[in-house]
Write a protein that holds these residues in place. Structure first.
Motif, short mmCIF file in Angstrom:
data_model
loop_
_atom_site.label_atom_id
_atom_site.label_comp_id
_atom_site.label_asym_id
_atom_site.label_seq_id
_atom_site.Cartn_x
_atom_site.Cartn_y
_atom_site.Cartn_z
N PRO A 80 0.81 -1.21 0.00
CA PRO A 80 0.00 0.00 0.00
C PRO A 80 0.85 1.27 0.00
O PRO A 80 1.78 1.41 0.78
CB PRO A 80 -0.80 -0.12 1.30
CG PRO A 80 -0.81 -1.58 1.61
CD PRO A 80 0.51 -2.10 1.14
N LEU A 81 0.51 2.17 -0.90
CA LEU A 81 1.20 3.44 -0.98
C LEU A 81 0.73 4.38 0.13
O LEU A 81 -0.43 4.28 0.57
CB LEU A 81 0.94 4.11 -2.33
CG LEU A 81 1.52 3.44 -3.58
CD1 LEU A 81 0.99 4.14 -4.83
CD2 LEU A 81 3.03 3.46 -3.55
N PRO A 82 1.57 5.29 0.57
CA PRO A 82 1.11 6.34 1.49
C PRO A 82 0.00 7.15 0.82
O PRO A 82 -0.01 7.33 -0.40
CB PRO A 82 2.36 7.18 1.73
CG PRO A 82 3.50 6.27 1.42
CD PRO A 82 3.02 5.38 0.31
N ARG A 83 -0.92 7.64 1.62
CA ARG A 83 -2.04 8.39 1.06
C ARG A 83 -1.57 9.61 0.27
O ARG A 83 -2.19 9.98 -0.74
CB ARG A 83 -2.99 8.81 2.18
CG ARG A 83 -3.74 7.63 2.83
CD ARG A 83 -4.61 8.11 3.97
NE ARG A 83 -3.79 8.75 5.00
CZ ARG A 83 -4.20 9.76 5.78
NH1 ARG A 83 -5.41 10.26 5.61
NH2 ARG A 83 -3.41 10.29 6.69
N THR A 84 -0.49 10.22 0.72
CA THR A 84 0.02 11.40 -0.01
C THR A 84 0.47 11.04 -1.41
O THR A 84 0.30 11.82 -2.35
CB THR A 84 1.18 12.04 0.77
OG1 THR A 84 2.17 11.03 1.05
CG2 THR A 84 0.69 12.67 2.06
N MET A 96 -9.02 2.09 1.50
CA MET A 96 -7.83 1.26 1.26
C MET A 96 -7.90 -0.02 2.08
O MET A 96 -7.65 -1.13 1.56
CB MET A 96 -6.57 2.04 1.61
CG MET A 96 -6.28 3.21 0.68
SD MET A 96 -4.92 4.26 1.26
CE MET A 96 -3.53 3.12 1.09
N LEU A 97 -8.27 0.09 3.34
CA LEU A 97 -8.36 -1.09 4.21
C LEU A 97 -9.46 -2.03 3.73
O LEU A 97 -9.28 -3.25 3.70
CB LEU A 97 -8.60 -0.65 5.65
CG LEU A 97 -8.74 -1.79 6.68
CD1 LEU A 97 -7.47 -2.65 6.71
CD2 LEU A 97 -9.05 -1.23 8.06
N THR A 98 -10.59 -1.46 3.34
CA THR A 98 -11.70 -2.28 2.86
C THR A 98 -11.31 -3.08 1.63
O THR A 98 -11.59 -4.29 1.53
CB THR A 98 -12.92 -1.40 2.54
OG1 THR A 98 -13.38 -0.77 3.73
CG2 THR A 98 -14.05 -2.22 1.94
N LEU A 99 -10.65 -2.44 0.68
CA LEU A 99 -10.23 -3.13 -0.54
C LEU A 99 -9.23 -4.23 -0.24
O LEU A 99 -9.28 -5.32 -0.83
CB LEU A 99 -9.65 -2.13 -1.54
CG LEU A 99 -10.65 -1.14 -2.15
CD1 LEU A 99 -9.92 -0.12 -3.01
CD2 LEU A 99 -11.70 -1.88 -2.97
N ARG A 100 -8.30 -3.97 0.65
CA ARG A 100 -7.31 -4.99 1.01
C ARG A 100 -7.97 -6.18 1.70
O ARG A 100 -7.65 -7.35 1.42
CB ARG A 100 -6.23 -4.38 1.91
CG ARG A 100 -5.30 -3.43 1.17
CD ARG A 100 -4.58 -2.50 2.12
NE ARG A 100 -3.75 -3.24 3.08
CZ ARG A 100 -3.41 -2.77 4.27
NH1 ARG A 100 -3.82 -1.56 4.67
NH2 ARG A 100 -2.65 -3.49 5.07
#
Length: 328
Positions: A238-242, A271-275
């Motif tokens: 996962p990439l940082p949100r920035t 992001m958490l939901t998709l993962r």
């Protein structure tokens, strides 16, 4: 595999075999059989006949509980141009060497073999898909790819690779049946059958099995869709949100406002939901360990992953693994 078209008025009917694997999905079965029945009705002739086959010669229960009687047992001499293999649920649960050997013998004898929904996995176990192009229901695709890397898996509705046919199941069964009817008896009859079942827009074999990202996420916002594609492309790291915001040419504050407005949740929650959804799918459809799936979906440890799974689904990863998907 040669069939006679409508120009031959007294051609014998094309014989079909229907191999039912316990737990098969009734939808995938019905869309095919009903299309061939309609072809008979609309043409005023018996263009197709079929017989049901099961491993033990007994009735077979579909995933919905309906039971269909078998006319023959695996191993019997059966005269058919095409044998359809219907499977659903978790095709790993079916393991019968006698069935695999019978399928190979039929294929050697010139019979086309067609797998529906989870049926292609059964065909792969029988050794019929090695080096072939094939499709399968999207729920089963990770399983097929993991166990049979020599299969060239495509994401379309159905694939006809010579005498080896595979279909994603569900309503795609109707698309395949119409293609076969058009091949055997002309496009005019196939079009009439399609209209009979209120199918007015033909779908190409390579058409998508799933909704577009816009339909799946309920948004048409270009920036949000670009961010979602960036997230899904990097679920393992996962990439940082920035960085996600920068990839979309927006500030993090702008992205957060868009996600709240379009999806009703923050970027981090999305992001958490998709993962977690990706992990749940892998738990149901692959044999990879919980630890491996946790790492593949970007979680630092199996313990952290297990806590998140329990928070979202109410059960530990082992509970999701037992909750087998019922592909159509």
């Amino acid at each position: 595999m040669s069939h006679t078209d409508m120009s031959t008025p007294f051609a014998p009917p094309i014989r079909l075999g229907l191999l039912l694997i316990p737990g098969f999905a009734l939808m995938g079965y019905a869309t095919l059989v009903e299309a061939f029945r309609a072809a008979n009705t609309l043409s005023g002739r018996t263009l197709y006949t079929w017989s049901h086959v099961s491993a033990q010669g007994a009735a077979v229960e579909a995933s919905c509980g309906a039971r269909i009687l078998a006319d023959a047992q695996v191993g019997a001499r059966i005269d058919c141009a095409t044998l359809f293999v219907f499977a659903g649920g978790d095709p790993r649960n079916f393991h019968d060497p006698a069935t695999y050997g019978w399928l190979r013998a039929l294929a050697r004898g010139g019979c086309a073999i067609a797998g529906i929904s989870g049926g292609p996995y059964v065909m792969a176990r029988a050794g019929l898909l090695a080096g072939r192009r094939a499709t399968i229901h999207w729920e089963h695709r990770p399983l097929l790819a993991e166990h049979f890397p020599d299969v060239a898996i495509e994401s379309g509705l159905y694939v006809i690779d010579g005498a080896v046919i595979t279909c994603a199941g569900g309503t795609a069964g109707l698309d395949l049946a119409l293609a076969l009817i058009a091949r055997d008896h002309g496009h005019a009859l196939a079009a009439r059958v399609g209209e009979w079942f209120i199918r007015t827009t033909p779908r190409d074999a390579a058409g998508p099995q799933r909704q577009s990202p816009a339909e799946r996420h309920g948004t048409t916002n270009r920036v949000v869709l670009q961010a979602l594609a960036t997230i899904e492309a990097g679920l393992d790291r996962p990439l940082p949100r920035t960085q996600i915001a920068a990839a979309c040419g927006r500030s993090l504050r702008q992205i957060e406002r868009l996600f709240q407005a379009e999806l009703g949740q923050s970027l981090a929650q999305t992001m958490l939901t998709l993962r977690l959804d990706s992990a749940a799918h892998r738990l149901r459809t692959t044999d990879a360990s919980v630890t491996q799936i946790a790492l593949d979906c970007g979680f630092a440890s199996a313990a952290h992953f297990s806590r998140r799974v329990r928070q979202r689904f109410g059960v530990p990863p082992s509970g999701l693994r037992k909750a087998v998907g019922q592909a159509v």
